[in-house]
Design a protein around this motif. Structure first.
Motif, short mmCIF file in Angstrom:
data_model
loop_
_atom_site.label_atom_id
_atom_site.label_comp_id
_atom_site.label_asym_id
_atom_site.label_seq_id
_atom_site.Cartn_x
_atom_site.Cartn_y
_atom_site.Cartn_z
N ILE A 81 9.12 1.97 -10.77
CA ILE A 81 9.79 1.28 -9.67
C ILE A 81 8.83 1.08 -8.51
CG2 ILE A 81 11.58 1.52 -7.90
CD1 ILE A 81 13.31 2.84 -10.11
N CYS A 82 8.05 2.11 -8.17
CA CYS A 82 7.09 1.99 -7.07
C CYS A 82 6.01 0.96 -7.37
CB CYS A 82 6.46 3.35 -6.76
SG CYS A 82 7.55 4.48 -5.90
N VAL A 83 5.52 0.93 -8.59
CA VAL A 83 4.49 -0.04 -8.96
C VAL A 83 5.04 -1.46 -8.93
CG1 VAL A 83 3.03 -0.83 -10.88
CG2 VAL A 83 3.08 1.59 -10.26
N VAL A 84 6.25 -1.65 -9.42
CA VAL A 84 6.87 -2.98 -9.40
C VAL A 84 7.08 -3.44 -7.95
CG1 VAL A 84 8.99 -4.25 -9.93
CG2 VAL A 84 7.91 -2.84 -11.67
N LEU A 85 7.55 -2.55 -7.09
CA LEU A 85 7.73 -2.92 -5.69
C LEU A 85 6.39 -3.23 -5.01
CD1 LEU A 85 10.54 -0.48 -4.58
CD2 LEU A 85 10.68 -2.97 -4.72
N ALA A 86 5.37 -2.46 -5.32
CA ALA A 86 4.05 -2.73 -4.76
C ALA A 86 3.53 -4.08 -5.22
CB ALA A 86 3.07 -1.63 -5.14
N TRP A 87 3.73 -4.40 -6.48
CA TRP A 87 3.31 -5.70 -7.00
C TRP A 87 4.10 -6.82 -6.33
CZ3 TRP A 87 6.18 -9.27 -9.86
CH2 TRP A 87 5.44 -10.35 -10.35
N PHE A 88 5.41 -6.63 -6.17
CA PHE A 88 6.25 -7.63 -5.52
C PHE A 88 5.79 -7.90 -4.10
CE2 PHE A 88 9.95 -8.53 -2.82
CZ PHE A 88 10.34 -9.74 -3.35
N PHE A 89 5.52 -6.85 -3.34
CA PHE A 89 5.09 -7.05 -1.95
C PHE A 89 3.67 -7.60 -1.85
CE2 PHE A 89 8.56 -3.98 -0.91
CZ PHE A 89 9.28 -4.85 -0.11
N SER A 90 2.84 -7.34 -2.84
CA SER A 90 1.48 -7.89 -2.78
C SER A 90 1.49 -9.40 -3.10
CB SER A 90 0.56 -7.16 -3.74
OG SER A 90 0.88 -7.46 -5.08
N LYS A 91 2.46 -9.87 -3.86
CA LYS A 91 2.55 -11.28 -4.23
C LYS A 91 3.38 -12.09 -3.24
CE LYS A 91 0.25 -10.99 -8.01
NZ LYS A 91 -1.08 -11.54 -8.10
N LYS A 92 4.06 -11.42 -2.32
CA LYS A 92 4.95 -12.11 -1.39
C LYS A 92 4.17 -13.02 -0.46
CE LYS A 92 9.08 -11.38 1.02
NZ LYS A 92 10.29 -11.74 0.47
N TYR B 188 0.82 -1.21 0.00
CA TYR B 188 0.00 0.00 0.00
C TYR B 188 0.86 1.26 0.00
CZ TYR B 188 -4.13 -2.83 0.99
OH TYR B 188 -5.15 -3.73 0.93
N LEU B 189 1.96 1.24 0.71
CA LEU B 189 2.85 2.40 0.77
C LEU B 189 3.42 2.73 -0.61
CD1 LEU B 189 4.37 4.51 2.54
CD2 LEU B 189 6.23 2.84 2.60
N PHE B 190 3.89 1.70 -1.31
CA PHE B 190 4.47 1.95 -2.63
C PHE B 190 3.41 2.35 -3.66
CE2 PHE B 190 8.20 -0.43 -1.01
CZ PHE B 190 9.14 0.58 -1.23
N MET B 191 2.20 1.84 -3.54
CA MET B 191 1.13 2.28 -4.45
C MET B 191 0.78 3.74 -4.18
SD MET B 191 0.54 0.27 -6.77
CE MET B 191 -1.00 0.65 -7.51
N ALA B 192 0.73 4.12 -2.90
CA ALA B 192 0.46 5.52 -2.56
C ALA B 192 1.58 6.42 -3.08
CB ALA B 192 0.30 5.66 -1.06
N LEU B 193 2.82 5.97 -2.97
CA LEU B 193 3.93 6.76 -3.50
C LEU B 193 3.85 6.90 -5.02
CD1 LEU B 193 6.99 5.55 -1.41
CD2 LEU B 193 5.95 7.82 -1.43
N ALA B 194 3.41 5.85 -5.71
CA ALA B 194 3.26 5.93 -7.16
C ALA B 194 2.20 6.95 -7.55
CB ALA B 194 2.90 4.55 -7.73
N VAL B 195 1.09 6.96 -6.83
CA VAL B 195 0.03 7.94 -7.11
C VAL B 195 0.52 9.35 -6.80
CG1 VAL B 195 -2.26 8.71 -6.38
CG2 VAL B 195 -1.84 6.30 -6.80
#
Length: 76
Positions: free
Chosen positions: A62-73, A9-16
């Motif tokens: 980068i933020c979207v990729v990290l958000a996706w990575f953490f959501s799939k972890k 959620y943090l990285f998605m918020a940063l992307a927005v």
């Protein structure tokens, strides 16, 4: 699990947030370039302000990729 969801959620918020800041920065620089061309004698076209999109877009990706990575972890 909760920790990974928080980071996602943090990285998605940063992307927005980055996308909104990008729009504001590019619009401001475009207007400044138009003023400079008309009154200060700038030689570059106003469209060069759109080059500012490149670093912002890289940060958003980068933020979207990290958000996706953490959501799939998966939890260990």
């Amino acid at each position: 699990m909760k920790n990974c969801k928080f980071w996602s959620y943090l990285f998605m918020a940063l992307a927005v947030l980055l996308s909104n800041v990008m729009c504001a920065a590019v619009a401001y620089n475009y207007c400044a370039m138009q003023w400079g061309i008309q009154y200060a004698g700038y030689s570059a076209p106003a469209s060069t302000a759109f080059l500012l999109v490149i670093p912002y877009a890289a940060g958003i990706v980068i933020c979207v990729v990290l958000a996706w990575f953490f959501s799939k972890k998966k939890p260990v």
